[in-house]
Write an enzyme that holds these catalytic residues in place. Sequence first.
Site, short mmCIF file in Angstrom:
data_model
loop_
_atom_site.label_atom_id
_atom_site.label_comp_id
_atom_site.label_asym_id
_atom_site.label_seq_id
_atom_site.Cartn_x
_atom_site.Cartn_y
_atom_site.Cartn_z
N ASN A 413 1.02 -1.09 0.13
CA ASN A 413 -0.26 0.24 0.05
C ASN A 413 0.86 0.95 -0.14
OD1 ASN A 413 -1.65 2.11 0.80
ND2 ASN A 413 -3.32 0.49 1.44
N ASP A 414 1.19 1.79 1.52
CA ASP A 414 1.84 2.99 1.27
C ASP A 414 3.01 2.96 -0.08
OD1 ASP A 414 0.08 3.00 3.31
OD2 ASP A 414 1.33 2.49 4.62
#
Length: 489
Positions: A413-414
């Site tokens: 994700n990040d």
Amino acid sequence: MAWPQTLIDACYFIAALLFILGLKRMSSPRTARGGIVWAGFGMLLAVVATLLLPDMQNRGLIIAAVLVGVAAAWWSGRRVAMTAMPQMVALYNGMGGGAAAAIGASELVSHARDLVAGAPAPNTFPLMPESWSQLHGAAAVAPLSPVALALGVLGALIGSVSFSGSLIAFAKLQGWLDRRFVFPGQQVVNLLVLAAALLMGVALGSGHITIALVCAFFVLALLFGLLMTLPIGGADMPVVISLYNAFTGLAVAFEGFVLQNEAMIIAGMVVGAAGTLLTQLMAKAMNRSIGNVLFGNFGAAAGGAAQAISGSQKPIEAADAAVMMAYAERVVIVPGYGMAVAQAQHKVWEFAQVLIARGVKVKFAIHPVAGRMPGHMNVLLAEAGVPYDLIVDMEDINPEFPVTDVALVIGANDVVNPVAKTDPSSPIYGMPILDVADAKQVIVVKRGKGTGFAGIENALFYADNARMLYGDGQAAAGQLVAELKTLDG
């Protein structure tokens, strides 16, 4: 039977070589397992040599403690899942810092008691002048060597911070604490606690050693470790783990100087140096300076309002995703912590093998801080049997994304969030990311529409070239494999 000191020193020397050579072999995935074995034999040799010291006392208790520790480590190493490995590393690292702090506490308390009793201080600090009792009489209390005392106090301070901080890191990774805990004036309070601990350390270093002062010093040191770690966000956790690893190594080395134990000195210096270098690499990967890592508010959001994300998340079925990748020329798979949680690494590798058999060029892209500790994704992929030459670091894979037909993001994700480049108000702004958005098509395997561990909305999921394959990572990978085999059938 007293063993010659020369033989014991030779054992320490061989152990040091094994530590260094083992660490060198750990730098490559191909030789990392052998490096761990080498370093393990070095530690075993150092422990045996220490037990052979002629002035060693309580050997039975020490051996019993070692056996208990080995049994606990063996059990936990076999039972703890790979997804829980980061918190186990944090816990073990904290135990090392706590052991170093305990050595300093034991020596300081022992000397404080001797000062109160008026008895001659035992020569537990080897750098203390040997001739003191001869010059001033047997009843005189010998002063601690300034060098030994300073190193002992410094090692105790660093070890205490590493111990309490690592316990908080463990609790956060285990899900027992909220991700971040902040309050107004937190930095000021932290600095005051650290300053008070340092002042008490200076007092101890000047020879004013009392039980009350020793206790207050350790309470403040432990409190500072707690306060420094509580505001840490999940995105910064890899940096914190490596930082405390360096702290533990330094603390052990300092206490090794105090006890004049060569094995502790060398092992601590090796761990401290390796942890420091790793912290620098992790800080660079997170776009943070070492000063910011040490004294900044981990995970604090930058000022300003976050940029609005336009568009919508567009779902895709497993059959369509499989067709898209089956007829692609280049596919890059980006694993993240979600893959580890789903234990999907074996299915993902099976899917990659089916693609490779169809003539698709497949690579795995690894971000330096993917997962929750350095090297987490590399270990998972190696466990699944992915060849090392298919695993590519961020700096090498990023130029290839513009010519990549499909990027498959599974559980990350990040580290693939474009706002790191476009939104100055984002907490991850400036962090180097995998340029997945530059691929022609992006497929994201994700359980739902929630944010990542850092709690930030991912603009990639709303991009025109991105499609969302919702579901458990292992189940989704299994569906992709089944759909590919249907195409072949």
